[in-house]
Write a protein that holds these residues in place. Structure first.
Motif, PDB file in Angstrom:
ATOM      1  N   ASP A 237       0.825  -1.214   0.000  1.00  0.00           N
ATOM      2  CA  ASP A 237       0.000   0.000   0.000  1.00  0.00           C
ATOM      3  C   ASP A 237       0.854   1.256   0.000  1.00  0.00           C
ATOM      4  N   THR A 238       1.960   1.226   0.738  1.00  0.00           N
ATOM      5  CA  THR A 238       2.853   2.388   0.790  1.00  0.00           C
ATOM      6  C   THR A 238       3.488   2.637  -0.572  1.00  0.00           C
ATOM      7  N   LEU A 239       3.882   1.572  -1.239  1.00  0.00           N
ATOM      8  CA  LEU A 239       4.491   1.712  -2.562  1.00  0.00           C
ATOM      9  C   LEU A 239       3.488   2.258  -3.578  1.00  0.00           C
ATOM     10  N   LEU A 240       2.250   1.776  -3.529  1.00  0.00           N
ATOM     11  CA  LEU A 240       1.226   2.243  -4.451  1.00  0.00           C
ATOM     12  C   LEU A 240       0.904   3.708  -4.255  1.00  0.00           C
ATOM     13  N   GLN A 241       1.053   4.218  -3.038  1.00  0.00           N
ATOM     14  CA  GLN A 241       0.804   5.633  -2.772  1.00  0.00           C
ATOM     15  C   GLN A 241       1.819   6.522  -3.456  1.00  0.00           C
TER      16      GLN A 241
END
Length: 246
Positions: A237-241
């Motif tokens: 999720d952090t990478l997708l942000q």
């Protein structure tokens, strides 16, 4: 002038530099064939041809074999032959050549049914993007993108997906990962012990406390997580942000 083709695709090529090809085809308009104009100047001397080759700097040169050596009765005349700094491919009558040319781009014809199923999304003023999935058919050096077929080869999958749009993603990610922003967002998520190293293909992010490696490359990202099942969704999720979406 040369003419070739088949029943569905006729081509006429004009090679005479002093002949106005537009005047030649105008009486026959509309003409049911493609017309190309590639003038070949046969009046160049060897010195003029060699100068032209030096100016153009081709990656490969194709020339008749007789032009690559001096005449049989004047072997000492090294000026009477083609000279090139690039690889020279010589040929004789009837030869079949393999020319090492690599195309970076290919023109693909899009099937009308597949084109009608696309729903472009505007990502910025004047620019719209749409994902596309289909069957690529290459025949006679021409490429066509047709609707994707089911394994039985009968029912187009695009038609089937129209009745089940709930499975379609609501957005798509694109772009390069900003590694500085990624590290900052990891810190906000409570992951502080982060070490970033450059690699030949991108970056390697080492989460030392979590015993986790994140390998960031130009076209892919790999997460090696040792046994912490809750950490992987957080990293995803952090990478997708940090990626752009449309």
């Amino acid at each position: 002038m040369e003419l070739w083709g088949n029943s569905s695709n006729n081509v006429v090529v004009f090679t005479e530099p002093d002949f106005p090809y537009l005047d030649a085809v105008s009486p026959f308009q509309p003409l049911a064939m493609k017309v190309f104009y590639y003038p070949i100047d046969t009046s160049l001397s060897f010195s003029q041809a060699n100068k032209l080759i030096r100016d153009l700097k081709p990656l490969h040169l194709v020339a008749p074999e007789v032009y690559t050596t001096p005449p049989a009765l004047q072997r000492h005349r090294s000026d009477l032959k083609i000279e090139a700094d690039c690889p020279l491919i010589a040929y004789k009558r009837g030869d079949v050549l393999h020319i090492p040319l690599q195309r970076k781009y290919e023109k693909i014809e899009l099937d009308p049914e597949l084109a009608a199923s696309l729903t472009p999304t505007e990502v910025k003023p004047g620019v719209a993007l749409a994902t596309i999935t289909g069957t690529l058919v290459v025949k006679d050096n021409r490429s066509h993108l047709k609707p994707l077929l089911e394994p039985d080869g009968q029912v187009p999958a695009t038609k089937k997906r129209r009745h089940d749009e709930s499975r379609n993603p609501t957005s798509y990610t694109w772009g390069s990962l900003n590694i500085v922003q990624f590290v900052q967002k990891l810190a906000k998520a409570g992951i502080i012990d982060v070490k970033v190293e450059d690699s030949s293909t991108g970056f390697v992010v080492h989460l030392q406390t979590e015993d986790t490696l994140i390998q960031v490359e130009e076209h892919s990202t790999h997460i090696y997580c040792a046994g912490n099942s809750k950490l992987r969704p957080t990293l995803r999720d952090t990478l997708l942000q940090c990626l752009s979406k449309f």
